[in-house]
Design an enzyme around this catalytic site. Structure first.
Site, PDB file in Angstrom:
ATOM      1  N   THR A  23      52.642  77.065  36.815  1.00 53.13           N
ATOM      2  CA  THR A  23      53.440  76.663  37.981  1.00 53.13           C
ATOM      3  C   THR A  23      53.600  75.154  38.001  1.00 53.13           C
ATOM      4  OG1 THR A  23      52.651  78.563  39.220  1.00 53.13           O
ATOM      5  CG2 THR A  23      53.548  76.746  40.509  1.00 53.13           C
ATOM      6  N   ARG A  71      49.618  98.943  37.967  1.00 55.89           N
ATOM      7  CA  ARG A  71      50.180  99.780  36.913  1.00 55.89           C
ATOM      8  C   ARG A  71      51.317 100.526  37.606  1.00 55.89           C
ATOM      9  NH1 ARG A  71      46.753  98.921  32.749  1.00 55.89           N
ATOM     10  NH2 ARG A  71      44.510  98.809  33.169  1.00 55.89           N
ATOM     11  N   GLY A 102      49.008  92.750  29.531  1.00 54.55           N
ATOM     12  CA  GLY A 102      48.553  93.335  28.276  1.00 54.55           C
ATOM     13  C   GLY A 102      49.620  94.173  27.593  1.00 54.55           C
ATOM     14  N   GLY A 104      50.807  97.343  27.848  1.00 53.14           N
ATOM     15  CA  GLY A 104      51.830  98.062  28.614  1.00 53.14           C
ATOM     16  C   GLY A 104      52.860  97.108  29.205  1.00 53.14           C
ATOM     17  N   ILE A 126      41.479  91.825  28.656  1.00 56.75           N
ATOM     18  CA  ILE A 126      40.133  91.630  28.110  1.00 56.75           C
ATOM     19  C   ILE A 126      40.003  92.295  26.744  1.00 56.75           C
ATOM     20  CG2 ILE A 126      39.022  91.403  30.373  1.00 56.75           C
ATOM     21  CD1 ILE A 126      37.919  94.295  29.936  1.00 56.75           C
ATOM     22  N   ASP A 127      40.947  93.187  26.396  1.00 54.61           N
ATOM     23  CA  ASP A 127      40.788  94.044  25.205  1.00 54.61           C
ATOM     24  C   ASP A 127      41.045  93.336  23.860  1.00 54.61           C
ATOM     25  OD1 ASP A 127      40.407  96.012  27.101  1.00 54.61           O
ATOM     26  OD2 ASP A 127      42.445  96.791  26.946  1.00 54.61           O
ATOM     27  N   ARG A 162      12.469 101.664  25.982  1.00 54.38           N
ATOM     28  CA  ARG A 162      13.633 102.556  26.016  1.00 54.38           C
ATOM     29  C   ARG A 162      14.734 102.111  25.063  1.00 54.38           C
ATOM     30  NH1 ARG A 162      13.958 103.225  32.613  1.00 54.38           N
ATOM     31  NH2 ARG A 162      12.733 105.136  32.693  1.00 54.38           N
ATOM     32  N   GLU A 187      21.336  97.157  17.887  1.00 52.94           N
ATOM     33  CA  GLU A 187      20.933  97.887  16.675  1.00 52.94           C
ATOM     34  C   GLU A 187      22.078  98.711  16.106  1.00 52.94           C
ATOM     35  OE1 GLU A 187      18.563  97.220  19.090  1.00 52.94           O
ATOM     36  OE2 GLU A 187      17.833  95.920  17.491  1.00 52.94           O
ATOM     37  N   ARG A 244      18.378 105.833  27.977  1.00 49.95           N
ATOM     38  CA  ARG A 244      19.143 105.658  29.206  1.00 49.95           C
ATOM     39  C   ARG A 244      20.547 105.160  28.845  1.00 49.95           C
ATOM     40  NH1 ARG A 244      15.481 107.944  30.911  1.00 49.95           N
ATOM     41  NH2 ARG A 244      14.238 107.626  32.800  1.00 49.95           N
TER      42      ARG A 244
HETATM   43  O1  F6P Z   1      43.312  97.097  29.481  1.00 48.45           O
HETATM   44  C1  F6P Z   1      42.261  96.596  30.222  1.00 48.45           C
HETATM   45  C2  F6P Z   1      41.340  97.692  30.667  1.00 48.45           C
HETATM   46  O2  F6P Z   1      40.271  97.104  31.373  1.00 48.45           O
HETATM   47  C3  F6P Z   1      40.799  98.599  29.546  1.00 48.45           C
HETATM   48  O3  F6P Z   1      39.749  97.993  28.856  1.00 48.45           O
HETATM   49  C4  F6P Z   1      40.416  99.816  30.334  1.00 48.45           C
HETATM   50  O4  F6P Z   1      40.459 100.962  29.507  1.00 48.45           O
HETATM   51  C5  F6P Z   1      41.465  99.891  31.402  1.00 48.45           C
HETATM   52  O5  F6P Z   1      41.994  98.590  31.541  1.00 48.45           O
HETATM   53  C6  F6P Z   1      41.000 100.371  32.735  1.00 48.45           C
HETATM   54  O6  F6P Z   1      42.086 100.437  33.596  1.00 48.45           O
HETATM   55  P1  F6P Z   1      42.020 100.695  35.154  1.00 48.45           P
HETATM   56  O7  F6P Z   1      41.548  99.422  35.810  1.00 48.45           O
HETATM   57  O8  F6P Z   1      43.426 101.018  35.531  1.00 48.45           O
HETATM   58  O9  F6P Z   1      41.052 101.788  35.373  1.00 48.45           O
END
Ligand code: F6P
Length: 322
Positions: A23, A71, A102, A104, A126-127, A162, A187, A244
């Site tokens: 901006t 979305r 991202g 989409g 984040i992916d 654990r 691991e 766990r």
């Molecule tokens: O694409 C980012 C992400 O956080 C993915 O890692 C995850 O699968 C998805 O979005 C989760 O989406 P939502 O917040 O719609 O559940």
């Protein structure tokens, strides 16, 4: 020239700094700037957001996005909705739409360009699964959050002797999982890109248990399996440890953006200015080999980002002892 900004799809830490840098940079360079709330949906419902030099103050240290995001499957599925969005942008006299989001969101922008809308996409997720950029905005903060969470889980794992199976996000990519496994000395790791030898892993975990090693950590990418599934699998192999699970979930998407995400936000804002000044539209602005890179949206949409060979090789080295 009038530029509209949206944040779209899953949010990521770094979106707010990017809104701030972009901006201010646009205003300082003589562009008119506005935003819409909630991604493509906000355009469809004409939810304008006034962006000024002053009201983006304080965003550098804020997670999330002040513009909001969503979305909006109707936009993807229904050509009439896309046509409607195009018409709103035209009526609002928007010259270029900047989409921060991202995979989409990138596809959505590409669809709009096919209707004649000029778009610039800034990769934020984040992916780290977007073609045309080495890094996506938010991945650094997410990794730092995951690292912190796994370090903490290790404390309690050690107290109780654990093994923990920890599920991380990443959509269909193993990037977060394998990077986190490196950072925390896990691991084992389960990712979509590489098969894990479960028997070999189980034997190694059993050996660790018998040697008195007080914790074992396995990171699972959500795109490969659930933590529960992996836990069931390892329980059936008798590894010794009490097992766990922990699903880190949406904490991975929040938090104060770390330095590298702020720097990346700044570079993406500068890349946008460069694209606009050169009249380079319909591109994804990314970082490749430490340089700003433009990738045509069509190319970005039609190609799949692959995990680096270095990370793939790392999967086989999770035999170190911490
Ligand atoms: O694409 C980012 C992400 O956080 C993915 O890692 C995850 O699968 C998805 O979005 C989760 O989406 P939502 O917040 O719609 O559940």
């Amino acid at each position: 020239m009038k530029i509209a900004i949206i944040t779209s799809g899953g949010d990521s830490p770094g979106m707010n700094p990017l809104i701030r840098y972009l901006t201010r940079a646009l205003i300082e360079n003589g562009y008119e700037v506005m935003g819409y709330r909630s991604g493509y949906k906000g355009i469809a419902y004409r939810e304008k957001y006034h962006l000024t030099y002053d009201n983006v103050a304080g965003l550098l240290k804020m997670g999330g996005t002040i513009l909001g995001t969503s979305r909006f499957p109707e936009f993807k599925d229904n050509p009439a909705v896309r046509e409607h969005v195009k018409n709103i942008l035209r009526e609002d006299k928007v010259d270029v739409l900047v989409v921060i989001g991202g995979d989409g969101s990138l596809r959505g922008a590409y669809d709009l360009t096919r209707l004649g809308v000029k778009c610039i996409v800034l990769p934020a997720s984040i992916d780290n699964d977007i073609y045309g950029t080495d890094e996506t905005l938010g991945m650094h903060t997410a990794l730092s959050t995951i690292q912190d969470a796994v370090d903490k889980i290790k404390d309690t794992a050690s107290s109780h002797d654990r093994a923990f199976i920890i599920e991380v996000m990443g959509h269909r990519s193993g990037f977060l999982a394998v990077s986190a496994a490196i950072a925390t000395g896990a691991e084992g790791v389960f990712i979509p890109e590489v098969e894990t030898d479960v028997d070999e892993l189980a034997t190694r975990l059993r050996k660790r248990y018998e040697e008195g090693r007080r914790n074992s950590i396995i990171i699972v990418a959500e795109g490969k399996a659930s933590a529960r599934e992996v836990a069931e699998l390892l329980k059936s192999k008798n590894i010794g440890y009490d097992i766990r699970i922990s699903v880190l979930g949406h904490i991975q998407r929040g938090g104060i953006p770390v330095f590298h995400d702020r720097l990346l936000a700044f570079r993406l804002a500068m890349g946008t200015l460069k694209a606009l000044s050169q009249k380079t539209f319909n591109v994804l602005v990314g970082i490749k080999k430490d340089d700003i890179a433009f990738t045509p949206l069509e190319k970005a949409v039609k190609n799949k980002k692959t995990l680096s060979q270095f990370l793939i090789n790392s999967v086989y080295t999770f035999k170190w002892e911490d």
